[in-house]
Each structure stands twice: as structure tokens, then as C-alpha cells.
Design an enzyme around this catalytic site. Structure first.
Site, PDB file in Angstrom:
ATOM      1  N   ALA A  10      -9.567  -7.643   7.858  1.00  0.00           N
ATOM      2  CA  ALA A  10      -8.456  -7.118   8.649  1.00  0.00           C
ATOM      3  C   ALA A  10      -8.525  -7.598  10.094  1.00  0.00           C
ATOM      4  O   ALA A  10      -7.784  -8.475  10.506  1.00  0.00           O
ATOM      5  CB  ALA A  10      -8.429  -5.594   8.576  1.00  0.00           C
ATOM      6  N   ARG A  11      -9.459  -7.016  10.883  1.00  0.00           N
ATOM      7  CA  ARG A  11      -9.464  -7.317  12.324  1.00  0.00           C
ATOM      8  C   ARG A  11      -9.646  -8.801  12.618  1.00  0.00           C
ATOM      9  O   ARG A  11      -9.007  -9.342  13.534  1.00  0.00           O
ATOM     10  CB  ARG A  11     -10.564  -6.499  13.011  1.00  0.00           C
ATOM     11  CG  ARG A  11     -10.262  -5.025  13.139  1.00  0.00           C
ATOM     12  CD  ARG A  11     -11.465  -4.238  13.626  1.00  0.00           C
ATOM     13  NE  ARG A  11     -12.528  -4.200  12.623  1.00  0.00           N
ATOM     14  CZ  ARG A  11     -13.716  -3.628  12.825  1.00  0.00           C
ATOM     15  NH1 ARG A  11     -13.983  -3.058  13.985  1.00  0.00           N
ATOM     16  NH2 ARG A  11     -14.625  -3.615  11.871  1.00  0.00           N
ATOM     17  N   TYR A  55      -6.214  10.919   3.650  1.00  0.00           N
ATOM     18  CA  TYR A  55      -4.800  11.029   3.304  1.00  0.00           C
ATOM     19  C   TYR A  55      -4.715  12.014   2.128  1.00  0.00           C
ATOM     20  O   TYR A  55      -5.716  12.559   1.696  1.00  0.00           O
ATOM     21  CB  TYR A  55      -4.249   9.652   2.937  1.00  0.00           C
ATOM     22  CG  TYR A  55      -3.911   8.788   4.130  1.00  0.00           C
ATOM     23  CD1 TYR A  55      -4.767   8.704   5.232  1.00  0.00           C
ATOM     24  CD2 TYR A  55      -2.746   8.045   4.173  1.00  0.00           C
ATOM     25  CE1 TYR A  55      -4.462   7.915   6.327  1.00  0.00           C
ATOM     26  CE2 TYR A  55      -2.427   7.244   5.265  1.00  0.00           C
ATOM     27  CZ  TYR A  55      -3.286   7.191   6.337  1.00  0.00           C
ATOM     28  OH  TYR A  55      -2.979   6.411   7.416  1.00  0.00           O
ATOM     29  N   GLN A  68       0.857  -1.178   0.000  1.00  0.00           N
ATOM     30  CA  GLN A  68       0.000   0.000   0.000  1.00  0.00           C
ATOM     31  C   GLN A  68       0.903   1.240   0.000  1.00  0.00           C
ATOM     32  O   GLN A  68       1.683   1.448   0.927  1.00  0.00           O
ATOM     33  CB  GLN A  68      -0.902   0.043   1.228  1.00  0.00           C
ATOM     34  CG  GLN A  68      -1.876   1.215   1.212  1.00  0.00           C
ATOM     35  CD  GLN A  68      -2.594   1.392   2.529  1.00  0.00           C
ATOM     36  OE1 GLN A  68      -1.977   1.730   3.539  1.00  0.00           O
ATOM     37  NE2 GLN A  68      -3.898   1.158   2.533  1.00  0.00           N
TER      38      GLN A  68
END
Length: 391
Positions: free
Chosen positions: A342-343, A168, A98
Site C-alpha cells: 500500500a504505502r 469494522y 473492497q
């Protein structure tokens, strides 16, 4: 209906199934270089059955990091990254980097470099004013993304994911709340989307068809006057028409202003407060508006993502609350080509192997989000039974 466990392709990359480990800060690079700990972090879900794991976060410049401990793409980083990609490949999985610039989410005090934003603002992270880059600065940032993709290729990555979400830098330019410019990068949506599109084209030009290129795109910021879904849909259409990306990963929320909009579940304010020294720690205890709480449910971004699936023909990656085979089947049935997790994988790195062996397996993730504050030290699940994962 296609199975999420069937082999597939992502651009030029062959994947053993359709499940991607999403990018999440690892907090395991104290010297901004790969460590054995970081390699183990990505080796575990690769051995556990995911098709591809995503290394996060690989900044394109030193000032593009959220703090000075994160990797930034440069020649010195390549040997360690090569060790990491070799380790993941040895487990039969692909690996993506990423890449991006944190923009206003960068901590200028930690990086010892100005944070960037389309319009000057007081950063709540460093309590310093951000810097407004001019057109020449933005051209340098576009080149830096292309260079970062080149370093990723040299290090053996199969794909790069361009970060255009969470406010971002590229995402902050998309936001009408944060972008008040009057040049070719501000005002109309086509101007606000210019930076994201230029970055994506530059990355594709650098890696050609040798690597897969994905874009992590915010569907909405989750804040008043921020990017809304109708504008994000138009940006997605332009990215599709440009033909420079192989897939979009759909996300939501603002790391700058509303991070829990992405995560859902409990908001661990006390744990966040402990992760920061005063006065930031005190502020976190009172950060109700910043750490808003949203109830967790499976596939919590699906309703928004459906609108993109209906409008677009390019491959899409569904993210957000995917922990069961039923949810994965639903994603495939709805026309999504891939899912990202993810988690749940932080809690159980081998969850995919478990799900494939027994479809009724349930994730042990409780969505307490106590893992979130650990990104400032060493990302882990505080409930993990495996001491190697939670020490």
C-alpha cells in the site's frame, strides 16, 4: 522457489503476477461517486505493474461508510465504477472492490445515520451512542453485502474483498471486548463468527465462480481483551472449511482503538490534529494511547501470519511492510501465494515495474505515515516528487 513476478490465478481470475495493491482509503469521492481523480489513483499502480488494485472503501449501505463522502454500492455508482474497471483493465491489471460495513468505525454525525456495533457504546469518532442491530437488521446487512457484490460484478470488477478486520462491523462481532451479546451472534466464538461467515457465504452465492472472493481478516486487534490470534485462527479454519473464499488477506489492528498496530512507523499526531476541527483536533494532539507508535520493520506481520500458513491450506495474502524483492521472495518461500502493498505504491506507483527491471531497487517510502491524515481530504504521499500524485 516460485517467483512473485510469475503469472498466477486467484480463484477464477488470471493475474500477471502475485502482487496486489492493498485497499487504502482514497479520499477522492466527494460526492460518494467515482471521479476521474479516483480512476487516475488506481490507473497509476495498474500501469506501474501490480497484478490487481483494490478499490476502497465500497460500503454496502449509506450508514456503513466511515463518512458520507465514501462510495456506497448502489445503481447510481455502477457507471462510474465501470469506467474505473475499464481503465484498470486497459493497463493489463485486474481490479477488486473492497466491500463491507464500517460498524462502530462509521461516523454517525457525517453519515447522518446511526453507527452500528454488536453492543451499544459511545463512539469516539462521532461522540454518539451506536445502535445495536437485532437479528433482522443483521440479515439485512448480509443481503446488502450480497447486493454490493452483485453491483461490483455489474461494474466489471474481477474480485470482491470482504472487510472482516480493523473492528469494522464483522470484525467488531468477533471481538470479545466489543461483543457482549447473548443471542446467536454473541457469546461463544462460533456465535461471534456467525456474521462474518454468513456474509462470506452470501457473497459467494451471489457471484458464484464468476468473481474471486477474498476476506480481509484481522489476526488480532492489538488491544487487551480484543480478538487474539488463537481465536482468529479458528475463524480462519471455519472460513476455509466453508469453502466460500478464494483467499484470506491477513491484517491486524483496530481502526477504532489502535490503528497504528497495522501501519507501524511514525505516528503523525500533529498532522492528524490538523485534519480535524476542534474539539476532535485537540483530542488527537493528546491521543498517545490511541495513536501508539510501533517501530517499522520489513514484513512486520510475518511472524503472526506464519501461524496461519502452518494451520491452513487455502491461499493467503501477506500484508505489512513489503517493499523489496527480498521480502517478496521470503513470502513466496514461506508458502504465501500473494503479497499486498500500500504505502510504498502511494510513494511510487510504478515500483513494481522498477523492481522487476532491477531487483535491487529500493522503495522511497520512509514510513513517516504522513499519508494517513490525508485520507480525510485527498489521499497522497506528501513526499511524492510527482505533482500529479501530491498536489
Amino acid at each position: 522457489m516460485s517467483s512473485v513476478f510469475e503469472p498466477t490465478t486467484l480463484g477464477p481470475v488470471r493475474l500477471r503476477n502475485k502482487i496486489i495493491k492493498a485497499a487504502t482509503f482514497e479520499g477522492r469521492t466527494p460526492d460518494a461517486l467515482v471521479t476521474d481523480d479516483l480512476i487516475d489513483y488506481h490507473r497509476a499502480p495498474a500501469a506501474g505493474g501490480v497484478a490487481m488494485t483494490t478499490v476502497a472503501y465500497c460500503a454496502v449501505t449509506p450508514g456503513g461508510r466511515t463518512d458520507r463522502h465514501q462510495i456506497w454500492m448502489r445503481p447510481d455508482a455502477v457507471p462510474g465504477l465501470q469506467r474505473l474497471t475499464d481503465a484498470v483493465h486497459a493497463e493489463g491489471a485486474a481490479v477488486s472492490a473492497q466491500i463491507g460495513h464500517a460498524g462502530p468505525v462509521a461516523n454517525a454525525a457525517s453519515n447522518r445515520a446511526p453507527a452500528l456495533s454488536p453492543t451499544r457504546l459511545l463512539s469516539p469518532l462521532s461522540m454518539r451512542m451506536t445502535h445495536r442491530p437485532d437479528a433482522a437488521d443483521l440479515r439485512d446487512i448480509v443481503r446488502a453485502h450480497a447486493d454490493a457484490a452483485g453491483f461490483a460484478e455489474s461494474a466489471g470488477f474481477d474480485a470482491v474483498e470482504i472487510h472482516c478486520g480493523h473492528n469494522y462491523l464483522a470484525s467488531s462481532f468477533l471481538s470479545p471486548l466489543l461483543n457482549h451479546r447473548r443471542d446467536e451472534y454473541g457469546g461463544s466464538l462460533v456465535n461471534r463468527a456467525r456474521l462474518a461467515r454468513e456474509i462470506t457465504r452470501a457473497v459467494r452465492d451471489r457471484v458464484g465462480d464468476r468473481l474471486a472472493v477474498t476476506v480481509k481478516l484481522g489476526m488480532e486487534d492489538g488491544i487487551s481483551l480484543g480478538l487474539q490470534i488463537d481465536e482468529s485462527l479458528q475463524v480462519a479454519r471455519w472460513i476455509q472449511d466453508d469453502g466460500a473464499a478464494d483467499a484470506l488477506e491477513l491484517t491486524a489492528g483496530s481502526s477504532l482503538l489502535n490503528p497504528m498496530y497495522l501501519f507501524r512507523g511514525d505516528a503523525p499526531r500533529k498532522s492528524f490534529a490538523k485534519a480535524f476541527p476542534p474539539p476532535m483536533g485537540w483530542a488527537m494532539r493528546l491521543a498517545g494511547p490511541f495513536l501508539r507508535e510501533y517501530p517499522y520493520r520489513e514484513a512486520f506481520l510475518l511472524d503472526m501470519a506464519r501461524q496461519f500458513r502452518h494451520e491452513l491450506t487455502m491461499p493467503l495474502i501477506l500484508l505489512g511492510g513489503i517493499t523489496t524483492t527480498e521480502t517478496m521472495d521470503l513470502a513466496m518461500d514461506e508458502g504465501f501465494e500473494y503479497v499486498a502493498m500500500a504505502r510504498a505504491l502511494l510513494r511510487q506507483p510504478d515500483l513494481i515495474n522498477r523492481l522487476q527491471a532491477e531487483r535491487t531497487t529500493r522503495s522511497l517510502c520512509t514510513h513517516c505515515n504522513e499519508c494517513m491524515p490525508t485520507i480525510y481530504s485527498r489521499t497522497h504521499c506528501i513526499l511524492a516528487a510527482d505533482t500529479a500524485q501530491a498536489r
